[in-house]
Design an enzyme around this catalytic site. Structure first.
Site, short mmCIF file in Angstrom:
data_model
loop_
_atom_site.label_atom_id
_atom_site.label_comp_id
_atom_site.label_asym_id
_atom_site.label_seq_id
_atom_site.Cartn_x
_atom_site.Cartn_y
_atom_site.Cartn_z
N GLN A 1 0.83 -1.20 0.00
CA GLN A 1 0.00 0.00 0.00
C GLN A 1 0.86 1.25 0.00
O GLN A 1 0.34 2.36 -0.10
CB GLN A 1 -0.91 -0.01 1.23
CG GLN A 1 -1.91 -1.15 1.25
CD GLN A 1 -2.68 -1.21 2.56
OE1 GLN A 1 -2.13 -1.56 3.61
NE2 GLN A 1 -3.96 -0.88 2.51
N ASP B 1 6.41 4.53 -1.68
CA ASP B 1 7.78 5.03 -1.50
C ASP B 1 8.85 4.26 -2.27
O ASP B 1 10.01 4.66 -2.29
CB ASP B 1 8.15 5.04 -0.01
CG ASP B 1 7.88 3.72 0.69
OD1 ASP B 1 8.14 2.65 0.10
OD2 ASP B 1 7.41 3.75 1.85
N HIS C 1 -1.32 1.32 -4.48
CA HIS C 1 -1.71 2.72 -4.53
C HIS C 1 -0.79 3.55 -5.43
O HIS C 1 -0.79 4.78 -5.36
CB HIS C 1 -1.72 3.31 -3.12
CG HIS C 1 -2.76 2.70 -2.24
ND1 HIS C 1 -2.67 2.69 -0.86
CD2 HIS C 1 -3.92 2.05 -2.55
CE1 HIS C 1 -3.73 2.05 -0.37
NE2 HIS C 1 -4.49 1.67 -1.37
N CYS D 1 1.69 19.69 -18.03
CA CYS D 1 2.25 18.60 -18.83
C CYS D 1 3.08 19.19 -19.97
O CYS D 1 2.65 20.12 -20.65
CB CYS D 1 1.12 17.74 -19.38
SG CYS D 1 1.64 16.48 -20.58
N CYS E 1 1.01 18.28 -23.48
CA CYS E 1 -0.27 18.87 -23.89
C CYS E 1 -0.73 20.03 -23.01
O CYS E 1 -1.84 20.53 -23.19
CB CYS E 1 -1.35 17.79 -23.92
SG CYS E 1 -1.88 17.26 -22.26
N SER F 1 0.22 -2.62 8.46
CA SER F 1 -0.99 -1.97 7.95
C SER F 1 -2.10 -2.07 8.98
O SER F 1 -2.34 -3.14 9.55
CB SER F 1 -1.45 -2.62 6.64
OG SER F 1 -2.67 -2.04 6.20
#
Length: 303
Positions: free
Chosen positions: A117, A120, A135, A194, A197, A235
């Protein structure tokens, strides 16, 4: 009225007490076929704070939601100012004994996979292969308009150029890489678009209020189906993104073991919860299994 996602959980039921007995964890690992599910608690010994618990960052900080990020340019400016500063701390983080132990388990063929999860990159830096980043990862950036993905280091360079002299002192760093800054410290921080675009850039992570991509979820469910057991490391299992895999393993009659200092939302599904610091606990398990913890710690993205 838009509801914010649930960010905390308080035990409301009688849960099995934690233990300091590592023998069940050792036995499950020695049998092999273990799937690891890791959370923020595994990275605290690397200097990255946890969300929850007595000292968790949620006591002072509400993470950015996807809805706020996409709807409000001011929220994006605050986020990128804080995240730009926090990224420097993440870039200095090194794998700890817990990450190195997980990599050692994998090298010795005891694992079927690792789901994390965390955003890093420390599992990979420690040498774990095939890690599923549930994630996402802070070292990538994606454009919400054209979908272009680019390295975070490129964005960091562009933000440095757009904001010369931006050197505020943060009150703290959070598990999502967000530094604690006041609005005055954020000031008129310039956000860059970006480069392809001119669209809105977002870190390639799942914000609170945003769904994990369905294909990623199904891949993780398949990993649970293939595993003989599930070992949860660090967790609280507060959010469903991780808890669903614990419930799945329990429904499939597969042993679930948890190493976490505090009670978790998955404790009632677990054979045991070991309430010990992760680094020392997993190092003890490697010693009992006679597994050397090889390799030097590296920075995320370092080769």
């Amino acid at each position: 009225m838009r509801m914010r996602p649930t960010l905390s959980w308080t035990p409301t039921e009688d849960l099995p007490p934690g233990t300091t007995d590592l023998e069940p964890v050792t036995e499950v690992l020695s049998a092999g076929g273990v799937l690891i599910l890791s959370g923020a608690g595994l990275s605290t010994e690397s200097g990255i704070p946890d969300y929850r618990g007595e000292d968790g960052s949620l006591n002072r900080h509400t993470p950015m939601t996807y809805q706020d990020f996409t709807a409000d340019p001011r929220a994006r400016r605050r986020y990128w100012a804080r995240s730009h500063l926090g990224w420097r701390t993440f870039g200095r983080a090194r794998p700890n004994a817990g990450h190195r132990a997980v990599a050692a388990f994998g090298r010795h063929g005891l694992l079927t996979g690792v789901i994390t999860q965390n955003v890093d990159g420390l599992h990979q830096a420690a040498g774990s292969d095939g890690v599923v980043e549930l994630h996402g990862s802070l070292d990538r950036v994606v454009c919400l308009s054209c979908g272009t993905s680019s390295p975070r280091r490129d964005l960091a360079r562009r933000l440095e150029e757009a904001n010369p002299g931006f050197e505020p002192v943060a009150a703290g760093i959070n598990p999502d890489g967000d530094a604690d800054l006041t609005d005055a410290q954020v000031g008129d921080f310039r956000v860059v678009p970006c480069s392809v675009c001119d669209g809105i850039l977002k870190p390639d992570v799942v914000f609170f209020g945003e769904a994990v991509p369905p294909r990623r979820v199904e891949h993780c469910r398949e990993l649970v189906r293939e595993a003989a057991s599930l070992l949860v490391l660090g967790s609280s299992l507060t959010v469903m993104s991780g808890l669903r895999f614990v419930r799945q393993a329990a429904q499939e009659a597969k042993p679930v073991l948890i190493v976490n200092r505090d009670p978790t939302r998955g404790d009632r599904h677990a054979r045991t919860r070991v309430a010990l610091p992760l680094g020392s606990a997993l190092t003890t398990v490697t010693e009992r299994l006679g597994i050397p913890v090889d390799g030097r710690p590296t920075a995320p993205g370092e080769s």
